[in-house]
Design a protein around this motif. Structure first.
Motif, short mmCIF file in Angstrom:
data_model
loop_
_atom_site.label_atom_id
_atom_site.label_comp_id
_atom_site.label_asym_id
_atom_site.label_seq_id
_atom_site.Cartn_x
_atom_site.Cartn_y
_atom_site.Cartn_z
N ASN A 117 0.82 -1.21 0.00
CA ASN A 117 0.00 0.00 0.00
C ASN A 117 0.85 1.26 0.00
O ASN A 117 0.46 2.27 -0.59
N VAL A 118 2.02 1.22 0.64
CA VAL A 118 2.90 2.38 0.60
C VAL A 118 3.46 2.58 -0.80
O VAL A 118 3.56 3.71 -1.30
N ALA A 119 3.78 1.49 -1.48
CA ALA A 119 4.28 1.61 -2.85
C ALA A 119 3.20 2.15 -3.78
O ALA A 119 3.49 2.98 -4.67
N LEU A 120 1.98 1.70 -3.61
CA LEU A 120 0.89 2.20 -4.44
C LEU A 120 0.43 3.60 -4.05
O LEU A 120 -0.36 4.21 -4.76
N GLY A 121 0.93 4.10 -2.91
CA GLY A 121 0.54 5.43 -2.48
C GLY A 121 1.13 6.53 -3.34
O GLY A 121 0.77 7.71 -3.16
N ALA A 122 2.03 6.17 -4.28
CA ALA A 122 2.57 7.18 -5.20
C ALA A 122 1.46 7.77 -6.06
O ALA A 122 1.55 8.92 -6.50
N THR A 123 0.41 6.98 -6.31
CA THR A 123 -0.75 7.51 -7.03
C THR A 123 -1.69 8.17 -6.03
O THR A 123 -1.95 7.64 -4.95
N LEU A 124 -2.18 9.33 -6.36
CA LEU A 124 -3.01 10.08 -5.42
C LEU A 124 -4.30 9.35 -5.08
O LEU A 124 -4.83 9.49 -3.98
N LEU A 125 -4.82 8.55 -6.00
CA LEU A 125 -6.06 7.84 -5.76
C LEU A 125 -5.91 6.78 -4.68
O LEU A 125 -6.89 6.37 -4.06
N TRP A 126 -4.70 6.29 -4.45
CA TRP A 126 -4.47 5.19 -3.51
C TRP A 126 -4.12 5.70 -2.11
O TRP A 126 -3.96 4.91 -1.18
N LEU A 127 -3.99 6.99 -1.94
CA LEU A 127 -3.54 7.53 -0.65
C LEU A 127 -4.47 7.18 0.53
O LEU A 127 -3.98 6.87 1.62
#
Length: 235
Positions: A117-127
């Motif tokens: 989830n931290v890696a996917l947090g680069a996209t704003l939608l996943w924050l």
């Protein structure tokens, strides 16, 4: 009464001050008329009526459970402060003996869930999902003993512990996540409540353990033991 006599005394003093030594008494502007007996009786009656009204009002308040004016509330029973659930009381409200329990498994959510989830947090939608995963990993803990399931939340803004005895478990459903390294589990209780555990490590092993403990503890319920003893006594 004292106010009435003080008024009369002051009136007499004022009249002497305006008296002439060589002639009759002059008109005294500060002289007041003495209250009549009827007026004094009315003052006494008004005071007694106020006292009776206050007594009746206090009696009415006591009858309704309210506190009369000028009295403390120490006589009332202290209200029980809402705190954490006492040990032995589960989410269903029933009480079980958890003394001497042994911990079978205790852990927080799987670290892999937080990393993904931290890696996917680069996209704003996943924050939002990233923030939820980080919060679970930091403040949530799962504990499985030989007598109950516990989900412990120890966040600064929320402290909570949900307990469920194995005797109250009705069904267990789990779904694998992260290539099967962790999974989400939902434990349904007999009263319809549900306990959700996300990113649970060893979820398949724990699912089997929950069902085994439920069946083992259901077989040794106090009611069944007493019935067996009564049957042996009549044999």
């Amino acid at each position: 009464m004292s106010s009435v006599w003080n008024t009369e005394t002051s009136a007499r003093t004022c009249s002497h001050a305006f008296a002439s030594p060589s002639g009759p008494l002059k008109s005294n502007p500060c002289r007041r008329a003495r209250p009549t007996r009827l007026q004094m009786q009315r003052v006494r009656m008004a005071g007694s009526e106020d006292t009776d009204f206050d007594k009746r009002l206090d009696a009415l308040k006591k009858g309704k459970g309210a506190t009369p004016y000028g009295k403390s509330r120490q006589d009332k029973a202290p209200q029980q402060s809402s705190g954490a659930q006492p040990q032995g009381k589960t989410k269903q409200g029933a009480k079980y003996d958890f003394t001497g329990e042994q911990v079978h498994f205790e852990s927080g959510p799987h670290k892999g869930d937080v990393a993904v989830n931290v890696a996917l947090g680069a996209t704003l939608l996943w924050l939002p999902l990233t923030a939820a995963a980080v919060g679970r990993g930091a403040f949530v803990k799962y504990r499985f003993t030989d007598k109950r399931i516990s989900v412990i939340t120890n966040a600064p803004w929320k402290k909570e512990q949900l307990d469920a005895a194995y005797q109250e478990v009705d069904d267990v459903v789990s779904v694998g996540r992260g290539l099967g390294l962790w999974g989400d589990m939902v434990v349904t209780l007999k009263n319809g409540d549900k306990i959700e555990m996300r990113s649970l490590p060893k979820f398949m092993e724990l699912k089997k353990y929950i069902k085994d403990r439920r069946d083992a503890l259901a077989a040794v319920q106090p009611g069944k033991q007493s019935s067996k003893k009564s049957q042996k006594g009549f044999a």
